[in-house]
Design a protein around this motif. Structure first.
Motif, PDB file in Angstrom:
ATOM      1  N   UNK A 198      16.670   6.871  -5.902  1.00  0.00           N
ATOM      2  CA  UNK A 198      16.391   8.295  -5.660  1.00  0.00           C
ATOM      3  C   UNK A 198      15.412   7.917  -6.390  1.00  0.00           C
ATOM      4  N   UNK A 199      14.243   8.094  -6.623  1.00  0.00           N
ATOM      5  CA  UNK A 199      13.020   8.030  -7.705  1.00  0.00           C
ATOM      6  C   UNK A 199      11.394   8.976  -6.661  1.00  0.00           C
ATOM      7  N   UNK A 200      10.986   9.981  -7.533  1.00  0.00           N
ATOM      8  CA  UNK A 200      10.245  10.410  -6.285  1.00  0.00           C
ATOM      9  C   UNK A 200       9.408   9.942  -6.454  1.00  0.00           C
ATOM     10  N   UNK A 201       8.223   8.858  -6.544  1.00  0.00           N
ATOM     11  CA  UNK A 201       7.549   8.170  -6.412  1.00  0.00           C
ATOM     12  C   UNK A 201       7.706   7.026  -5.637  1.00  0.00           C
ATOM     13  N   UNK A 202       8.853   6.508  -5.259  1.00  0.00           N
ATOM     14  CA  UNK A 202       9.071   5.239  -4.060  1.00  0.00           C
ATOM     15  C   UNK A 202       9.351   5.795  -3.420  1.00  0.00           C
ATOM     16  N   UNK A 203      10.754   6.771  -3.299  1.00  0.00           N
ATOM     17  CA  UNK A 203      11.704   6.835  -2.095  1.00  0.00           C
ATOM     18  C   UNK A 203      11.125   8.617  -1.410  1.00  0.00           C
ATOM     19  N   UNK A 204      10.329   9.449  -2.137  1.00  0.00           N
ATOM     20  CA  UNK A 204      10.105  10.690  -1.589  1.00  0.00           C
ATOM     21  C   UNK A 204       9.490  10.586  -0.319  1.00  0.00           C
ATOM     22  N   UNK A 205       8.438  10.025  -0.211  1.00  0.00           N
ATOM     23  CA  UNK A 205       7.522   9.672   1.431  1.00  0.00           C
ATOM     24  C   UNK A 205       8.554   9.952   2.526  1.00  0.00           C
ATOM     25  N   UNK A 206       8.359  10.590   3.632  1.00  0.00           N
ATOM     26  CA  UNK A 206       8.543  10.741   4.981  1.00  0.00           C
ATOM     27  C   UNK A 206       9.100   9.041   5.892  1.00  0.00           C
ATOM     28  N   UNK A 207       8.162   7.929   5.480  1.00  0.00           N
ATOM     29  CA  UNK A 207       8.437   7.329   5.964  1.00  0.00           C
ATOM     30  C   UNK A 207       8.997   5.955   5.291  1.00  0.00           C
ATOM     31  N   UNK A 208       9.533   5.246   6.006  1.00  0.00           N
ATOM     32  CA  UNK A 208      11.006   3.913   5.560  1.00  0.00           C
ATOM     33  C   UNK A 208      10.305   2.830   4.753  1.00  0.00           C
ATOM     34  N   UNK A 209       9.161   2.090   5.231  1.00  0.00           N
ATOM     35  CA  UNK A 209       8.799   0.112   4.922  1.00  0.00           C
ATOM     36  C   UNK A 209       7.243   0.591   5.604  1.00  0.00           C
ATOM     37  N   UNK A 210       7.409   1.439   6.547  1.00  0.00           N
ATOM     38  CA  UNK A 210       5.196   1.756   6.712  1.00  0.00           C
ATOM     39  C   UNK A 210       5.003   2.986   7.410  1.00  0.00           C
ATOM     40  N   UNK A 211       3.680   2.737   6.532  1.00  0.00           N
ATOM     41  CA  UNK A 211       3.562   4.755   6.388  1.00  0.00           C
ATOM     42  C   UNK A 211       2.716   4.779   8.124  1.00  0.00           C
ATOM     43  N   UNK A 212       2.122   6.364   8.415  1.00  0.00           N
ATOM     44  CA  UNK A 212       2.169   6.604   9.705  1.00  0.00           C
ATOM     45  C   UNK A 212       0.857   6.072  10.234  1.00  0.00           C
ATOM     46  N   UNK A 213       0.331   5.448  10.284  1.00  0.00           N
ATOM     47  CA  UNK A 213      -0.464   4.470  10.652  1.00  0.00           C
ATOM     48  C   UNK A 213       0.014   2.827  10.727  1.00  0.00           C
ATOM     49  N   UNK A 214       1.227   2.585  10.186  1.00  0.00           N
ATOM     50  CA  UNK A 214       1.534   1.496  10.458  1.00  0.00           C
ATOM     51  C   UNK A 214       1.801   0.503   9.618  1.00  0.00           C
ATOM     52  N   UNK A 215       1.187   0.909   8.687  1.00  0.00           N
ATOM     53  CA  UNK A 215       1.014  -0.235   7.602  1.00  0.00           C
ATOM     54  C   UNK A 215       2.092  -0.654   6.803  1.00  0.00           C
TER      55      UNK A 215
END
Length: 274
Positions: free
Chosen positions: A97-114
């Motif tokens: 775990x790391x706040x900057x790298x892994x706290x976002x809800x998505x895994x590899x792609x953002x909500x826009x598929x990027x």
């Protein structure tokens, strides 16, 4: 082989029930249990993505393993280790775990598929986090089985930066390739950012604008054995793998469906350790 139980370290991009049940997540959940039932010791790691509900899954921080900082691009990033148990399988899972790298809800792609722009850095942090945590555990694996894109930095680091560490000096790398390998670009300057310890540019066959396929090829270059975990792995990558001269276990859909792949994987490990 000797009489002592062999130790298998599973380094996973996805694992059910912490993420939805994809093919990879299902295999990464079932395989450690199956290998443990075949009388081997196991440990399992994955990232602590923001979509993982800590309360529901009963994750808790392991203070004695946390507290280290990993420097990437001249920035100190705290490494936090959490653990949870799959009680029905008698398996503990460690989370990087790391706040900057892994706290976002998505895994590899953002909500826009990027594809996230820092995915290359996330893979570096994950690889070093796993290896440093295993060192702290003083648990010397015989096989390190890497599955999925975020594990693809680890084979290089194991073979070049950690090769003289007694915990890892005898470890073999098995790389499972799935259909998650992408042609999306990794972090800008990733071919320089990945350099660590004694690793030089000559050890890293990556272009300035390296993508996920190039990184998967690099991982394969440092693997002792390769498993095709899905029938639709990138053909360019499969063709590359077949030129490396290492053992390759093809994808067997029937075995994956009925669970007998575990015997094939177990035999694959054993053959690498002879």
């Amino acid at each position: 082989m000797g009489d002592s139980a062999k130790k298998i370290l599973f380094v996973n991009t996805e694992m059910y029930p912490y993420l939805p049940e994809t093919r990879m997540a299902k295999v990464c959940r079932e395989l450690p249990q199956g290998i443990q039932e075949r009388k081997k010791e196991i440990r399992a790691f994955m990232p602590r993505y923001g979509s993982i509900n800590e309360r529901k899954n009963q994750l808790h921080e392991v203070i004695r393993l946390s507290g280290m900082n990993i420097i990437i691009s001249d920035v100190d990033r705290p490494l936090v280790i959490k653990v949870a148990s799959i009680s029905a399988a008698r398996i503990q899972v460690y989370f990087i775990d790391n706040e900057d790298y892994f706290r976002r809800k998505q895994t590899a792609f953002d909500e826009n598929g990027q594809f996230f722009a820092d995915n290359g850095e996330r893979a570096i942090f994950f690889a070093r986090g796993v290896l440093e945590t295993v060192k702290k555990l003083r648990w010397a694996p015989d096989i390190i089985h890497c599955s999925g894109w975020i594990s693809h930095v680890l084979p290089l680091y194991l073979k070049k930066a950690y090769k003289d560490d007694p915990i890892f000096s005898n470890a073999k790398v098995v790389l499972s390739l799935f259909d998650d390998v992408t042609a999306d670009k990794l972090s800008p300057g990733f071919n320089q950012t990945i350099l660590y310890g004694a690793i030089g540019p000559e050890d890293v066959s990556l272009s300035e604008n390296a993508d996920g396929i190039e990184l998967a090829k690099l991982a394969a270059q440092y693997a002792d054995g390769i498993i095709l975990g899905a029938p639709n792995v990138n053909p360019n990558l499969v063709q590359h793998v077949q030129t490396l001269g290492v053992p390759v276990l093809p994808c067997n859909e029937e075995e994956l469906a009925n669970g007998s792949y575990m015997d094939s994987y177990n035999a694959f490990y054993d053959n690498l350790l002879v």
